[in-house]
Design an enzyme around this catalytic site. Structure first.
Site, PDB file in Angstrom:
ATOM      1  N   GLY A 281       0.832  -1.191   0.000  1.00  0.00           N
ATOM      2  CA  GLY A 281       0.000   0.000   0.000  1.00  0.00           C
ATOM      3  C   GLY A 281       0.868   1.242   0.000  1.00  0.00           C
ATOM      4  O   GLY A 281       1.951   1.255   0.600  1.00  0.00           O
TER       5      GLY A 281
ATOM      6  N   TRP B 226      -1.375   7.098   4.463  1.00  0.00           N
ATOM      7  CA  TRP B 226      -0.931   6.377   5.648  1.00  0.00           C
ATOM      8  C   TRP B 226       0.118   5.327   5.297  1.00  0.00           C
ATOM      9  O   TRP B 226       1.086   5.112   6.032  1.00  0.00           O
ATOM     10  CB  TRP B 226      -2.146   5.771   6.335  1.00  0.00           C
ATOM     11  CG  TRP B 226      -1.956   5.048   7.641  1.00  0.00           C
ATOM     12  CD1 TRP B 226      -2.699   3.988   8.056  1.00  0.00           C
ATOM     13  CD2 TRP B 226      -1.049   5.324   8.719  1.00  0.00           C
ATOM     14  NE1 TRP B 226      -2.312   3.579   9.310  1.00  0.00           N
ATOM     15  CE2 TRP B 226      -1.285   4.392   9.744  1.00  0.00           C
ATOM     16  CE3 TRP B 226      -0.042   6.272   8.907  1.00  0.00           C
ATOM     17  CZ2 TRP B 226      -0.571   4.355  10.933  1.00  0.00           C
ATOM     18  CZ3 TRP B 226       0.678   6.247  10.099  1.00  0.00           C
ATOM     19  CH2 TRP B 226       0.422   5.301  11.095  1.00  0.00           C
TER      20      TRP B 226
ATOM     21  N   PHE C 272       0.028   0.847  -6.229  1.00  0.00           N
ATOM     22  CA  PHE C 272      -0.976   0.685  -7.287  1.00  0.00           C
ATOM     23  C   PHE C 272      -0.690   1.760  -8.324  1.00  0.00           C
ATOM     24  O   PHE C 272      -0.853   2.948  -8.059  1.00  0.00           O
ATOM     25  CB  PHE C 272      -2.388   0.829  -6.716  1.00  0.00           C
ATOM     26  CG  PHE C 272      -3.468   0.664  -7.744  1.00  0.00           C
ATOM     27  CD1 PHE C 272      -3.834  -0.599  -8.175  1.00  0.00           C
ATOM     28  CD2 PHE C 272      -4.098   1.775  -8.305  1.00  0.00           C
ATOM     29  CE1 PHE C 272      -4.830  -0.753  -9.127  1.00  0.00           C
ATOM     30  CE2 PHE C 272      -5.080   1.622  -9.265  1.00  0.00           C
ATOM     31  CZ  PHE C 272      -5.448   0.348  -9.674  1.00  0.00           C
TER      32      PHE C 272
ATOM     33  N   PHE D 155     -10.160  -3.242  -0.869  1.00  0.00           N
ATOM     34  CA  PHE D 155      -9.216  -3.844  -1.812  1.00  0.00           C
ATOM     35  C   PHE D 155      -8.550  -5.104  -1.269  1.00  0.00           C
ATOM     36  O   PHE D 155      -7.847  -5.804  -2.003  1.00  0.00           O
ATOM     37  CB  PHE D 155      -8.121  -2.835  -2.177  1.00  0.00           C
ATOM     38  CG  PHE D 155      -8.635  -1.571  -2.820  1.00  0.00           C
ATOM     39  CD1 PHE D 155      -9.731  -1.587  -3.668  1.00  0.00           C
ATOM     40  CD2 PHE D 155      -8.016  -0.358  -2.568  1.00  0.00           C
ATOM     41  CE1 PHE D 155     -10.215  -0.427  -4.243  1.00  0.00           C
ATOM     42  CE2 PHE D 155      -8.488   0.814  -3.140  1.00  0.00           C
ATOM     43  CZ  PHE D 155      -9.586   0.784  -3.986  1.00  0.00           C
TER      44      PHE D 155
ATOM     45  N   LYS E 198      -8.263  -0.498   8.286  1.00  0.00           N
ATOM     46  CA  LYS E 198      -9.399  -0.275   9.184  1.00  0.00           C
ATOM     47  C   LYS E 198     -10.640  -0.890   8.572  1.00  0.00           C
ATOM     48  O   LYS E 198     -11.404  -0.220   7.887  1.00  0.00           O
ATOM     49  CB  LYS E 198      -9.562   1.224   9.434  1.00  0.00           C
ATOM     50  CG  LYS E 198      -8.355   1.826  10.134  1.00  0.00           C
ATOM     51  CD  LYS E 198      -8.448   3.312  10.294  1.00  0.00           C
ATOM     52  CE  LYS E 198      -8.103   4.051   9.020  1.00  0.00           C
ATOM     53  NZ  LYS E 198      -6.680   3.948   8.677  1.00  0.00           N
TER      54      LYS E 198
ATOM     55  N   LYS F  55     -14.997   3.975  14.869  1.00  0.00           N
ATOM     56  CA  LYS F  55     -14.744   5.395  15.162  1.00  0.00           C
ATOM     57  C   LYS F  55     -15.018   6.264  13.940  1.00  0.00           C
ATOM     58  O   LYS F  55     -15.351   7.450  14.076  1.00  0.00           O
ATOM     59  CB  LYS F  55     -13.315   5.590  15.665  1.00  0.00           C
ATOM     60  CG  LYS F  55     -12.229   5.115  14.692  1.00  0.00           C
ATOM     61  CD  LYS F  55     -11.662   6.222  13.859  1.00  0.00           C
ATOM     62  CE  LYS F  55     -10.685   5.682  12.837  1.00  0.00           C
ATOM     63  NZ  LYS F  55      -9.860   6.733  12.207  1.00  0.00           N
TER      64      LYS F  55
ATOM     65  N   ARG G   1     -10.507  13.027   8.052  1.00  0.00           N
ATOM     66  CA  ARG G   1     -11.165  13.289   6.763  1.00  0.00           C
ATOM     67  C   ARG G   1     -12.661  12.986   6.821  1.00  0.00           C
ATOM     68  O   ARG G   1     -13.454  13.648   6.149  1.00  0.00           O
ATOM     69  CB  ARG G   1     -10.486  12.488   5.660  1.00  0.00           C
ATOM     70  CG  ARG G   1     -10.721  11.012   5.699  1.00  0.00           C
ATOM     71  CD  ARG G   1      -9.976  10.230   4.639  1.00  0.00           C
ATOM     72  NE  ARG G   1      -8.550  10.184   4.901  1.00  0.00           N
ATOM     73  CZ  ARG G   1      -7.729   9.260   4.393  1.00  0.00           C
ATOM     74  NH1 ARG G   1      -8.215   8.318   3.603  1.00  0.00           N
ATOM     75  NH2 ARG G   1      -6.453   9.266   4.663  1.00  0.00           N
TER      76      ARG G   1
END
Length: 387
Positions: A48, A52, A79, A136, A159, A244, A308
Site C-alpha cells: 500500500g 498512511w 498501485f 481492496f 481499518k 470510530k 477526513r
C-alpha cells in the site's frame, strides 16, 4: 449476504518495555525467522502506498537502517497511476523519494523502493505490512495466495472487516486464512500528515498469540515521536478502528450545523458507548481496557476533531445534504478514500441482520442521514427515529 466494514481505536497511557528489552527480544526472534531469501535478516514490504501507507514506510525505513537484524531496503507496493504530467507514480516516488500524490513534500527515506508489481514486491519479504483501503484487501489476498511462503509475519493497518452470514471476519483473520500466516494489527490516533512531520503520536499493536512477535512490530514502528504499545486483543483493536469512523461522520454533522462543543462531546460519548457495545456483541473476548488505548478513545477524539471523515461530513451538513458524499470525496480528498460512509452502511446491514437496530440508534441514524432518509439535523434527535 456479504457485508464489509471498517473498525479503529482508544486511549490509555501505559508503560512500555525499555528499548534494550525490545531489542533483545527482537534479535532472538529474527534469528529464528530467516527471510524468504534464506538469510537471517528480516526484509519488510509495505503493501500500500497511500497517505498512511507512505507514512508507515517512512517509519519502518528509518528503523530498518538502525536495526542490524533487518535489511536496509524496504519495498513499497504501489498501485500504479499516471500523474497529470504523464509520469508514472512509481517512477516519481523512486526519483524524488516522495509520494508526490499522496504525501507530497515528505522524504520517505532513500531505502524505500516503490514497486508496481505486487508479487515481486513481496517475494523476498518475511514481514508484510498491509495498509490499503479495506475494500481492496480481498483482491490483494487472492493475488498473493500461494505466493507467500516460508515463515512470514504480517501486520494490518487496514481499518476494516468483513461480515458474512455466518459471522464477522476481521481483516487480520482474512489475511491469516487466505495467506496462511499470523497477522497482528496496528491502529491508533494516527492522522498521517501529523506523523509525517514528526509530531508526537501513539498507536496500539493488537496481537493474538506471540508477545515476542508483537514486540518486534513495536520495535519496527517505534520512534521518539511515535510511541507504540502492544495489547493482547486483535479484535478489540480492529473494531475500534472502523467504528470510530462512523462516530466521526456524526461529529462532522454537528460541526456543519454549528451545534457547538457540548453537542459534539455528547455525540462522541454516545458513539464510544455504541462502539464498545457492538464490539463486545460481535466478539465477547474484546477487553474493556482496549478502549482506553490509543486505538480507542484517543482515536475517537482525534478523528472527530481532525480526520477526513469529520471534514467531509461537515461539508455534507453545510450543503443541507444536497451534495453527495461521492461528489465531496472526489472534490476534497484528492484520490483518498472515505471509510466512514461505507462503514455506516455496512454496520447498518449488520444491525438489521442481527436484529440489533434499536440497540444502536446513533449508528442507525448516521446511515439514514448519509442516504438522505433523514436530514443532518436528525443527528441530535436519533432517539426519535425508528429504523
Amino acid at each position: 449476504m456479504r457485508i464489509r466494514s471498517s473498525f479503529f481505536s482508544i486511549f490509555l497511557l501505559s508503560s512500555s518495555p525499555s528499548p534494550s528489552s525490545f531489542f533483545s527480544r527482537f534479535s532472538s526472534l529474527s534469528a529464528m525467522s530467516p527471510g524468504a531469501n534464506g538469510d537471517l535478516k528480516s526484509k519488510v514490504t509495505v503493501v500500500g502506498s497511500g497517505n498512511w501507507g507512505s507514512v508507515a514506510a517512512k517509519l519502518i525505513a528509518s528503523n530498518a537502517l538502525k536495526l542490524p537484524s533487518f535489511h536496509d531496503e524496504v519495498r513499497m507496493w504501489v498501485f500504479e497511476e499516471v500523474l497529470p504530467n504523464g509520469e508514472k507514480l512509481t517512477d516519481a516516488i523512486n526519483k524524488t523519494n516522495e509520494n508526490v500524490k499522496y504525501l507530497p513534500g515528505i522524504k520517505l527515506g532513500r531505502n524505500v523502493v516503490a514497486d508496481p508489481d505486487l508479487e515481486n514486491a513481496v517475494k523476498e519479504a518475511n514481514m508484510l505490512v498491509f495498509v490499503t483501503p479495506h475494500q481492496f484487501m480481498g483482491g490483494i489476498c487472492k493475488n498473493l495466495k500461494g505466493k507467500v511462503t516460508g515463515e512470514v509475519e504480517a501486520i494490518s493497518l487496514v481499518k476494516g472487516m468483513e461480515v458474512k452470514k455466518e459471522g464477522p471476519c476481521m481483516i487480520s483473520t482474512l489475511i491469516s486464512k487466505e495467506l496462511g500466516i499470523n497477522c497482528c494489527v496496528l491502529m491508533g490516533a494516527n492522522i498521517a500528515n501529523e506523523i509525517a512531520v514528526e509530531k508526537f503520536s501513539e498507536a496500539t499493536v493488537g496481537y493474538r498469540e506471540s508477545r515476542e512477535i508483537a514486540d518486534t512490530w513495536v520495535q519496527l514502528f517505534s520512534t521518539p515521536y511515535f510511541m507504540v504499545t502492544p495489547v493482547h486483543d486483535v479484535e478489540g483493536v480492529e473494531l475500534c478502528g472502523t467504528l470510530k469512523n462512523v462516530v466521526a461522520i456524526a461529529a462532522g454533522f454537528v460541526d456543519g450545523l454549528e451545534m457547538g462543543n457540548n453537542t459534539k462531546a455528547a455525540i462522541m460519548r454516545i458513539g464510544l458507548r455504541e462502539m464498545r457495545a457492538l464490539s463486545k456483541l460481535l466478539f465477547p473476548s474484546v477487553k474493556d481496557s482496549t478502549f482506553f488505548e490509543s486505538c480507542g478513545v484517543a482515536d475517537v477524539i482525534t478523528t472527530c476533531l481532525g480526520g477526513r471523515n469529520r471534514r467531509v461530513a461537515e461539508a455534507f451538513a453545510k450543503s443541507g445534504g444536497k451534495r453527495s458524499f461521492d461528489e465531496l470525496e472526489a472534490e476534497m480528498l484528492q484520490g483518498q478514500k472515505l471509510q466512514g460512509v461505507s462503514t455506516a452502511r455496512e454496520v447498518y446491514e449488520v444491525l438489521n441482520h442481527c436484529g440489533w437496530m434499536e440497540m444502536f440508534p446513533l449508528f442507525s441514524t448516521v446511515h439514514e442521514i448519509c442516504t438522505g432518509r433523514l436530514k443532518p439535523e436528525a443527528i441530535v434527535h436519533y432517539r426519535d427515529h425508528k429504523a
